[in-house]
Motif scaffolding. Structure first.
Motif, PDB file in Angstrom:
ATOM      1  N   GLU A 214       4.623   8.400  -8.265  1.00 10.93           N
ATOM      2  CA  GLU A 214       3.986   9.495  -8.992  1.00 10.93           C
ATOM      3  C   GLU A 214       4.915  10.695  -9.025  1.00 10.93           C
ATOM      4  O   GLU A 214       5.738  10.881  -8.112  1.00 10.93           O
ATOM      5  N   GLY A 215       4.810  11.493 -10.048  1.00  7.48           N
ATOM      6  CA  GLY A 215       5.676  12.653 -10.192  1.00  7.48           C
ATOM      7  C   GLY A 215       4.900  13.950 -10.090  1.00  7.48           C
ATOM      8  O   GLY A 215       3.726  14.027 -10.457  1.00  7.48           O
ATOM      9  N   ALA A 216       5.550  14.960  -9.559  1.00 10.55           N
ATOM     10  CA  ALA A 216       4.961  16.294  -9.474  1.00 10.55           C
ATOM     11  C   ALA A 216       6.063  17.309  -9.748  1.00 10.55           C
ATOM     12  O   ALA A 216       7.221  17.086  -9.397  1.00 10.55           O
ATOM     13  N   LEU A 217       5.700  18.410 -10.388  1.00  7.51           N
ATOM     14  CA  LEU A 217       6.676  19.456 -10.667  1.00  7.51           C
ATOM     15  C   LEU A 217       6.872  20.329  -9.434  1.00  7.51           C
ATOM     16  O   LEU A 217       5.928  20.570  -8.669  1.00  7.51           O
ATOM     17  N   LYS A 218       8.092  20.782  -9.241  1.00  7.96           N
ATOM     18  CA  LYS A 218       8.388  21.664  -8.114  1.00  7.96           C
ATOM     19  C   LYS A 218       7.629  22.972  -8.251  1.00  7.96           C
ATOM     20  O   LYS A 218       7.357  23.450  -9.349  1.00  7.96           O
ATOM     21  N   SER A 219       7.295  23.553  -7.110  1.00  2.00           N
ATOM     22  CA  SER A 219       6.560  24.813  -7.087  1.00  2.00           C
ATOM     23  C   SER A 219       7.140  25.702  -5.996  1.00  2.00           C
ATOM     24  O   SER A 219       8.147  25.354  -5.362  1.00  2.00           O
TER      25      SER A 219
ATOM     26  N   ASP B  87       0.814  -1.217   0.000  1.00  2.00           N
ATOM     27  CA  ASP B  87       0.000   0.000   0.000  1.00  2.00           C
ATOM     28  C   ASP B  87       0.849   1.270   0.000  1.00  2.00           C
ATOM     29  O   ASP B  87       0.319   2.377  -0.089  1.00  2.00           O
ATOM     30  N   LEU B  88       2.180   1.125   0.084  1.00  2.00           N
ATOM     31  CA  LEU B  88       3.050   2.290  -0.043  1.00  2.00           C
ATOM     32  C   LEU B  88       3.180   2.680  -1.504  1.00  2.00           C
ATOM     33  O   LEU B  88       3.251   1.818  -2.381  1.00  2.00           O
ATOM     34  N   ARG B  89       3.205   3.953  -1.747  1.00  2.00           N
ATOM     35  CA  ARG B  89       3.536   4.430  -3.098  1.00  2.00           C
ATOM     36  C   ARG B  89       4.426   5.649  -2.971  1.00  2.00           C
ATOM     37  O   ARG B  89       4.442   6.318  -1.936  1.00  2.00           O
ATOM     38  N   GLY B  90       5.196   5.920  -3.993  1.00  2.08           N
ATOM     39  CA  GLY B  90       6.162   6.998  -3.923  1.00  2.08           C
ATOM     40  C   GLY B  90       5.698   8.261  -4.611  1.00  2.08           C
ATOM     41  O   GLY B  90       4.787   8.244  -5.457  1.00  2.08           O
ATOM     42  N   ARG B  91       6.329   9.355  -4.222  1.00  2.00           N
ATOM     43  CA  ARG B  91       6.078  10.636  -4.905  1.00  2.00           C
ATOM     44  C   ARG B  91       7.397  11.392  -4.989  1.00  2.00           C
ATOM     45  O   ARG B  91       8.147  11.478  -4.011  1.00  2.00           O
ATOM     46  N   VAL B  92       7.683  11.921  -6.156  1.00  2.10           N
ATOM     47  CA  VAL B  92       8.926  12.650  -6.402  1.00  2.10           C
ATOM     48  C   VAL B  92       8.599  14.002  -7.017  1.00  2.10           C
ATOM     49  O   VAL B  92       7.761  14.098  -7.914  1.00  2.10           O
ATOM     50  N   TYR B  93       9.279  15.034  -6.538  1.00  2.00           N
ATOM     51  CA  TYR B  93       9.170  16.362  -7.137  1.00  2.00           C
ATOM     52  C   TYR B  93      10.380  16.580  -8.041  1.00  2.00           C
ATOM     53  O   TYR B  93      11.506  16.281  -7.653  1.00  2.00           O
TER      54      TYR B  93
END
Length: 325
Positions: A209-214, A185-191
């Motif tokens: 999952e990826g996200a753009l830096k803000s 149930d763990l998932r990762g997220r990277v900025y």
């Protein structure tokens, strides 16, 4: 005393009143204005309004301390070194010499990473001139937000780096991948800084999952829904990420290399000890008491970085250098 903070960042503000987690936090906690390097070099008359000028010492700002000294000889000039010894030693030789010239024009060299203080005192030539300032944190603002706003379902492990150079992000991706085999149930997220890096990360790891830096306030609000943070960054810098974790009520797992991780980290290890990091992340997923203990201890440690403590350190550093504002 009216304060001006000069850095490479765009955006001039009078005063700087946005909560932030970079070096401009010194303008925030001291109630100062911010000016871009190029603004000051282009409009030196502005300097006459300030009794204290703080300069973030990046190579493009090394000309600023001598410039301030020429135009406002009565001002107190403080230089800030944000990182550890590599902040200067990793530069080209001619940049290192410009750094020494900038030092000559300073009243105080403010060092953010305490462990690097002896190094910078050697460069400054006198013990009194280089003083530890530490890292300021906008705790009052983060305290005003709800902590730990995680939704039910998958637990998000925010990774301290993607594939940025020198930050050991690839190892963190692999450690998370190994833990997910037993804790699905763990998932990762990277900025990441750009979509191209996000595409590379997607090729390197599943379940991330990826996200753009803000900007930092927007990032911090997003950060609040993470379950934990995993970082294996080997750099001996100030390491602000662990403070974001402490403020948000999120356990930080991994690298003890940074100044802040050494002072506020609980579940920390050598950044290359991937087995220890993996074991800590597994234990965290299985032990609610360990999770709660890490959150509590991190938050208690955050007090040494808050606004009041930071202003006190700043005043003490000036006094130790013989400056009486």
């Amino acid at each position: 005393m009216r304060v001006c903070f000069v850095s490479q960042f765009e955006g001039d503000a009078s005063p700087w009143n946005a909560p932030i987690n970079d070096c401009r936090a010194w303008a925030y906690v001291l109630g100062g204005d911010t000016r871009n390097v190029h603004t000051i070099l282009r409009e030196p008359a502005e300097l006459g309004a300030y009794e204290l000028v703080i300069v973030e010492l990046t190579p493009n700002a090394y000309a600023v301390p001598p410039f301030v000294r020429r135009h406002v000889p009565g001002a107190v000039v403080v230089g800030l070194v944000e990182g550890g010894v590599e902040a200067v030693s990793a530069q080209a030789g001619w940049e290192q010499l410009l750094f020494l010239e900038a030092l000559e024009a300073l009243d105080v060299l403010g060092v953010l990473v305490e462990e690097a203080l002896p190094y910078y005192r050697v460069l400054a030539g006198t013990e009194a001139k280089a003083q530890w300032l530490g890292v300021p944190y906008p705790k009052a603002w983060t305290d005003s937000l709800q902590r730990g706003t995680r939704a039910d379902g998958a637990r998000v492990v925010e990774l301290g780096a993607g594939l940025e150079r020198g930050r050991n992000g690839l190892a963190a991706l692999r450690v998370l991948e190994r833990v997910r085999r037993d804790v699905p149930d763990l998932r990762g997220r990277v900025y990441a800084g750009d979509p191209g890096e996000l595409e590379l990360i997607a090729r390197a790891a599943d379940g991330v999952e990826g996200a753009l830096k803000s900007d930092w306030p927007s990032y911090y609000r997003h950060h609040l829904d993470a379950w934990a943070v995993l970082s294996l960054d080997p750099r001996r810098s100030w390491g602000r990420l662990v403070l974001d974790c402490a403020a948000a009520g999120i356990p930080y797992v991994g690298s003890n290399a940074t100044h802040c991780a050494q002072h506020a980290g609980v579940l920390v290890c050598d950044p290359y000890d991937v087995e220890a990091a993996e074991e800590m992340l597994r234990r965290l997923a299985e032990d609610d008491e360990l999770y709660a203990e890490a959150v509590t201890r991190q938050y208690e440690a955050l007090g040494q970085f808050d606004e009041e403590a930071s202003r006190s350190r700043f005043a003490s550093a000036l006094a130790a250098a013989g400056i009486r504002p």
